[in-house]
Scaffold this active site. Structure first.
Site, PDB file in Angstrom:
ATOM      1  CB  CYS A 135      -0.916   0.001   1.218  1.00  0.00           C
ATOM      2  SG  CYS A 135      -2.098   1.363   1.225  1.00  0.00           S
ATOM      3  CB  CYS A 379      11.697  -0.763 -43.445  1.00  0.00           C
ATOM      4  SG  CYS A 379      10.505  -1.279 -42.188  1.00  0.00           S
ATOM      5  CB  CYS A 385       3.925   2.060 -40.341  1.00  0.00           C
ATOM      6  SG  CYS A 385       4.708   0.457 -40.638  1.00  0.00           S
TER       7      CYS A 385
END
Length: 441
Positions: A135, A379, A385
């Protein structure tokens, strides 16, 4: 139909889907309703000295119409008397003896207090303990939660206190608010933990109201850091689960937590080493009945893969998760655009031109139509892309470089790598119309 029953360090449940220690497990009424819906286990909301919570408590991150991609909370552990929780745990276990009931615990860092709490809780018949060392707010300011979980020595010491008197398996819940979760996982194992669970919530501030300038959520105009969870944290959680699953010094079962909303999410965590998975935000968003789709989806997936049991799936992908230096530098993929499906939105062109490697060209055809064409020699296979394409018309295709596999670990032993990572001479350059002279590798 596959067998979904699991065994996590001796804790059995009819399926791997557990509710995480959170608002959905705050009472016996809720846990019974969850078990009726089909959940295999539940980690009771953290028990300890009752606290006083604040109002308001939650804040959501919404992204372009998608609600609750992430949740920030400043809620603490149970605010209900321990006696009420213990009575309800006993009732739940009697009503659903085949379900896993785990008690989450948190106590001030004193051996006597921890052991007193463990003894009281195990008397009501829980199947295990989960120690809340994660926590990040409220309790950590009191020397508990992540204040313990961020220090391996404290994790080991407190775990040892608990395992000294516990008669059931002990799971240690780890905080992600550390540099490397493996150090605290190892400490938990040294302390005697039978399993670890991860991740607890991430330290966060969800936002600021631009009209009032109040933090979100705010309490009477003031805000505080909170715990972040939900689908947005899944990649972080999955990485930490995988890191611990492949660590030879951890080697205990893992309960995966963090952004699990569907059976697919669950399957990914199981493949990366989790035996059970814990869900919170998705239940807060959609209710207990989401487990029906989770069970059905996982069953169908196991059948498709020819697996008789979900336990056969645990950790099957861990060996594929390695250090960057072990990746094959000679592996090459390139983008190829399906012209029949392309809608000429230019998203790929813009992304490649502005944010990647300028390898997509706009070509004018004889008919006057503009086509987007990938220069495969330029590339680098970054995937950008294909990620931005709205119609999935770009495939990433492997091409043969003609060179044998080689990793950075291999290459770092080569004499020429002292100055350059390329195995060729640095005067071999060529011209690029938009980037100038560059190394061909």
């Amino acid at each position: 139909m596959a067998n979904l029953e699991i065994n996590l360090a001796g804790i059995r449940s009819p399926n791997p889907f557990w509710l995480a220690s959170a608002p959905p497990t705050n009472s016996g009424y809720q846990v019974m309703r969850a078990f009726e819906a089909g959940w295999g286990g539940a980690v009771w909301k953290t028990l300890g000295d009752p606290i006083v919570n604040v109002s308001s408590r939650f804040g959501a991150l919404n992204v372009k119409g998608m609600r609750m991609v992430g949740i920030n909370n400043i809620e603490l552990i149970t605010d209900r008397p321990l006696e009420d929780n213990l009575r309800e745990i006993r009732e739940v276990k009697r009503a659903f003896p085949d379900r896993a009931v785990i008690a989450s615990l948190m106590m001030e860092p004193k051996k006597r207090r921890w052991q007193e709490l463990v003894k009281r809780v195990q008397d009501v018949g829980v199947d295990g303990f989960e120690l809340n060392f994660g926590c990040p707010h409220g309790m950590s300011e009191r020397g508990m939660g992540s204040a313990v979980g961020q220090v391996p020595e404290y994790v080991e010491q407190t775990t040892a206190w608990v395992t000294e008197v516990s008669e059931v398996p002990v799971i240690v819940k780890l905080t992600p608010n550390v540099t490397d979760v493996r150090y605290t996982a190892r400490a938990a194992v040294r302390g005697g933990a039978a399993a670890v669970s991860m991740i607890n919530t991430i330290n966060s501030l969800i936002g600021v109201d631009l009209d009032t300038w109040y933090p979100i959520p705010h309490v009477d105009g003031l805000g505080a850091h909170g715990g972040y969870c939900g689908p947005a944290v899944k990649p972080i959680a999955l990485h930490m689960v995988a890191d611990c699953a492949r660590d030879p010094e951890v080697r205990v079962p893992i309960s995966g937590i963090g952004g699990i909303s569907t059976w697919r999410d669950a399957a990914e965590f199981i493949l990366m080493g989790a035996t059970s998975v814990q869900v919170c935000t998705a239940v807060m968003h959609h209710g207990f009945r989401i487990v029906e789709d989770m069970i059905d989806g996982l069953n169908r997936y196991l059948d498709e893969k020819g697996l008789a049991s979900v336990m056969e799936l645990v950790g099957r992908a861990v060996h594929r998760y390695v250090d960057w230096s072990d990746l094959n530098l000679e592996y090459k993929i390139v983008a190829r655009i399906n012209q029949q499906r392309c809608i000429q939105c230019n998203k790929c062109y813009i992304s490649c031109e502005d944010a990647a490697h300028q390898c997509i060209d706009r070509v004018q055809t004889e008919s006057g139509r503009t086509m987007l064409v990938v220069d495969e020699s330029e590339c680098v296979g970054c995937n950008l892309c294909s990620m931005v394409c709205p119609v999935d018309c770009i495939d990433m295709v492997r091409v043969d470089t003609g060179r044998p596999p080689q990793t950075w670990r291999d290459r770092s032993n080569r004499p020429e790598s002292k100055l350059c990572s390329c195995p060729i001479t640095c005067d071999e350059v060529h011209s690029h119309p938009r980037r100038g002279s560059v190394c061909p590798r």
